[in-house]
Design a protein around this motif. Structure first.
Motif, mmCIF file in Angstrom:
data_model
loop_
_atom_site.group_PDB
_atom_site.id
_atom_site.type_symbol
_atom_site.label_atom_id
_atom_site.label_comp_id
_atom_site.label_asym_id
_atom_site.label_seq_id
_atom_site.Cartn_x
_atom_site.Cartn_y
_atom_site.Cartn_z
ATOM 1 N N ILE A 45 10.182 -10.365 -9.227
ATOM 2 C CA ILE A 45 9.163 -10.000 -8.244
ATOM 3 C C ILE A 45 7.835 -9.812 -8.962
ATOM 4 C CG2 ILE A 45 8.442 -8.255 -6.565
ATOM 5 C CD1 ILE A 45 12.052 -8.339 -7.557
ATOM 6 N N ALA A 46 6.777 -10.375 -8.402
ATOM 7 C CA ALA A 46 5.429 -10.132 -8.908
ATOM 8 C C ALA A 46 4.794 -9.015 -8.095
ATOM 9 C CB ALA A 46 4.586 -11.393 -8.816
ATOM 10 N N GLN A 47 4.427 -7.942 -8.761
ATOM 11 C CA GLN A 47 3.715 -6.830 -8.132
ATOM 12 C C GLN A 47 2.241 -7.002 -8.475
ATOM 13 O OE1 GLN A 47 5.397 -2.880 -8.580
ATOM 14 N NE2 GLN A 47 3.379 -1.927 -8.574
ATOM 15 N N ILE A 48 1.469 -7.506 -7.518
ATOM 16 C CA ILE A 48 0.112 -7.978 -7.796
ATOM 17 C C ILE A 48 -0.917 -6.968 -7.295
ATOM 18 C CG2 ILE A 48 -1.556 -9.827 -7.370
ATOM 19 C CD1 ILE A 48 0.931 -11.630 -6.778
ATOM 20 N N ARG A 49 -1.803 -6.577 -8.192
ATOM 21 C CA ARG A 49 -2.964 -5.776 -7.826
ATOM 22 C C ARG A 49 -4.167 -6.292 -8.597
ATOM 23 N NH1 ARG A 49 -4.209 0.797 -8.049
ATOM 24 N NH2 ARG A 49 -6.234 0.589 -7.002
ATOM 25 N N GLY A 50 -5.265 -6.506 -7.907
ATOM 26 C CA GLY A 50 -6.472 -6.970 -8.569
ATOM 27 C C GLY A 50 -6.467 -8.471 -8.782
ATOM 28 N N PHE A 51 -7.060 -8.900 -9.888
ATOM 29 C CA PHE A 51 -7.230 -10.322 -10.147
ATOM 30 C C PHE A 51 -5.898 -10.998 -10.482
ATOM 31 C CE2 PHE A 51 -11.464 -8.611 -11.223
ATOM 32 C CZ PHE A 51 -12.227 -9.368 -10.350
ATOM 33 N N CYS A 52 -5.659 -12.109 -9.838
ATOM 34 C CA CYS A 52 -4.493 -12.959 -10.111
ATOM 35 C C CYS A 52 -5.027 -14.384 -10.148
ATOM 36 C CB CYS A 52 -3.439 -12.773 -9.023
ATOM 37 S SG CYS A 52 -1.905 -13.681 -9.305
ATOM 38 N N MET A 53 -5.464 -14.807 -11.316
ATOM 39 C CA MET A 53 -6.256 -16.025 -11.443
ATOM 40 C C MET A 53 -5.601 -17.034 -12.394
ATOM 41 S SD MET A 53 -8.980 -15.125 -9.670
ATOM 42 C CE MET A 53 -10.047 -13.765 -9.237
ATOM 43 N N VAL B 85 -3.168 -0.503 -0.993
ATOM 44 C CA VAL B 85 -3.021 -0.185 -2.420
ATOM 45 C C VAL B 85 -2.075 0.981 -2.639
ATOM 46 C CG1 VAL B 85 -4.244 0.634 -4.467
ATOM 47 C CG2 VAL B 85 -5.288 -1.109 -3.023
ATOM 48 N N ASP B 86 -2.209 2.018 -1.824
ATOM 49 C CA ASP B 86 -1.401 3.217 -2.041
ATOM 50 C C ASP B 86 0.054 3.039 -1.615
ATOM 51 O OD1 ASP B 86 -1.725 3.204 0.700
ATOM 52 O OD2 ASP B 86 -2.593 5.215 0.827
ATOM 53 N N GLN B 87 0.388 1.878 -1.054
ATOM 54 C CA GLN B 87 1.769 1.607 -0.668
ATOM 55 C C GLN B 87 2.438 0.545 -1.542
ATOM 56 O OE1 GLN B 87 2.178 0.812 3.567
ATOM 57 N NE2 GLN B 87 0.678 2.391 4.087
ATOM 58 N N LEU B 88 1.703 0.016 -2.514
ATOM 59 C CA LEU B 88 2.235 -1.079 -3.321
ATOM 60 C C LEU B 88 3.466 -0.669 -4.115
ATOM 61 C CD1 LEU B 88 1.961 -4.002 -4.343
ATOM 62 C CD2 LEU B 88 0.389 -3.144 -6.109
ATOM 63 N N ASP B 89 3.373 0.433 -4.832
ATOM 64 C CA ASP B 89 4.509 0.882 -5.647
ATOM 65 C C ASP B 89 5.741 1.140 -4.781
ATOM 66 O OD1 ASP B 89 3.021 0.737 -7.962
ATOM 67 O OD2 ASP B 89 2.584 2.874 -8.044
ATOM 68 N N ALA B 90 5.546 1.840 -3.664
ATOM 69 C CA ALA B 90 6.674 2.196 -2.804
ATOM 70 C C ALA B 90 7.292 0.953 -2.164
ATOM 71 C CB ALA B 90 6.223 3.164 -1.724
ATOM 72 N N THR B 91 6.462 -0.011 -1.791
ATOM 73 C CA THR B 91 6.973 -1.234 -1.177
ATOM 74 C C THR B 91 7.830 -2.020 -2.161
ATOM 75 O OG1 THR B 91 5.049 -1.383 0.287
ATOM 76 C CG2 THR B 91 6.326 -3.394 -0.051
ATOM 77 N N VAL B 92 7.343 -2.148 -3.384
ATOM 78 C CA VAL B 92 8.112 -2.866 -4.406
ATOM 79 C C VAL B 92 9.372 -2.096 -4.759
ATOM 80 C CG1 VAL B 92 8.086 -3.720 -6.782
ATOM 81 C CG2 VAL B 92 6.101 -4.086 -5.308
ATOM 82 N N ALA B 93 9.278 -0.772 -4.831
ATOM 83 C CA ALA B 93 10.456 0.044 -5.156
ATOM 84 C C ALA B 93 11.539 -0.115 -4.095
ATOM 85 C CB ALA B 93 10.055 1.509 -5.295
ATOM 86 N N LYS B 94 11.147 -0.152 -2.836
ATOM 87 C CA LYS B 94 12.124 -0.336 -1.756
ATOM 88 C C LYS B 94 12.782 -1.705 -1.858
ATOM 89 C CE LYS B 94 12.599 -0.235 3.289
ATOM 90 N NZ LYS B 94 11.884 -0.042 4.582
ATOM 91 N N LEU B 95 11.987 -2.719 -2.163
ATOM 92 C CA LEU B 95 12.519 -4.077 -2.305
ATOM 93 C C LEU B 95 13.481 -4.170 -3.481
ATOM 94 C CD1 LEU B 95 12.567 -7.141 -1.729
ATOM 95 C CD2 LEU B 95 10.466 -7.316 -3.097
ATOM 96 N N THR B 96 13.099 -3.630 -4.616
ATOM 97 C CA THR B 96 13.962 -3.728 -5.790
ATOM 98 C C THR B 96 15.243 -2.924 -5.620
ATOM 99 O OG1 THR B 96 12.710 -1.954 -6.883
ATOM 100 C CG2 THR B 96 12.079 -4.230 -7.386
#
Length: 267
Positions: A108-116, A192-203
């Motif tokens: 899983i890619a947990q993306i925040r900010g630049f992804c170039m 942004v404030d839900q990114l960690d929790a969303t990925v944690a639930k998925l994993t």
């Protein structure tokens, strides 16, 4: 597992609760990928491949500015200054690229900010991409007079189709997370404030699912996207048969009948 360092600390690896985590750790350069970091990524992935307790792997960038902003352009003059140098660069980075694109466990890619650029190539090599609302994407090849390799362009076309691929590659312009989600480049965009929790639930979901099923289904999806001549149907059939002959399949049936969560072991 305690945190391990690769590429002189520019690649960090750790695992917890069945989830391996790789952090691209060069925030002063917005996590731009150096040659050594590609080698470090390959080594970190090997570590998790050999650890049966790791059911899936998350890739993320250090800090809040970037996932990976692309290749480390400061190295271009030395290692990518002409076509011959580019060939050598490809050799030096191919192990990490190949390891990621052929990895058997879910990534899983947990993306925040630049992804170039090459960073987007890394993200496209993963199985699921979750992005924060402040993420930005681009492939600025046309602005550097370079061309990306066939595998990366094919991955882009597979995800977004030729029309969007042309727009992304020909303009080289940045686009936001909502556009990335609209064209199918990322699976989901969250605050942004839900990114960690969303990925944690998925994993957590992936870590509790049957490893043999995850591996086989990933293999089958990749085969479906490959040319017919490149599909190893015998390997696919063997993997499918292994699922049905596994202890986990018996455990899954029992758990269903007993109305409880299954405890899969990967065997």
């Amino acid at each position: 597992m305690s945190q391990m360092e690769f590429a002189a600390g520019k690649i960090l690896a750790s695992s917890e609760g069945g989830v391996g985590r790789v952090v691209f750790n060069q925030p002063e350069k917005r996590n731009a990928m150096s040659v050594d970091m590609w080698t470090g990524l390959s080594e970190a992935l090997d570590l998790f491949a050999e650890d049966a307790s790791v059911r899936c792997v998350v890739l993320q960038g250090a800090g809040d500015k970037a996932f990976v902003s692309g290749a480390d352009i400061s190295q271009f003059e030395k290692v990518r200054n002409n076509a011959d140098a580019q060939k050598e660069y490809d050799k030096l980075t191919s192990a990490g690229r190949r390891k990621l694109s052929t990895y058997e466990k879910p990534v899983i890619a947990q993306i925040r900010g630049f992804c170039m650029g090459g960073g987007l190539g890394i993200a496209m090599s993963t199985d699921i991409r979750i992005a924060s609302e402040d993420s930005q994407f681009a492939i600025p090849a046309a602005k550097l007079s370079i061309a990306y390799g066939f595998d990366m362009v094919r991955a882009l076309v597979d995800l977004v189709g030729p029309a969007h691929a042309h727009m992304i590659l020909m303009t080289g312009e940045r686009f936001d997370a909502s556009e990335a989600e609209r064209i199918g480049l990322v699976n989901r965009v969250v605050p942004v404030d839900q990114l960690d929790a969303t990925v944690a639930k998925l994993t957590a979901t992936l870590a509790s699912n049957a490893p043999l099923s995850l591996r086989t289904n990933k293999m089958t999806v990749k085969a479906a996207c490959a040319d017919r001549s490149d599909r190893d149907m015998a390997k696919l059939q063997a993997a499918m048969a292994a699922c049905f002959d596994s202890n986990d399949y018996r455990e899954g049936r029992r758990a269903f009948m007993e109305k409880r969560k299954p405890a899969f072991t990967g065997s």
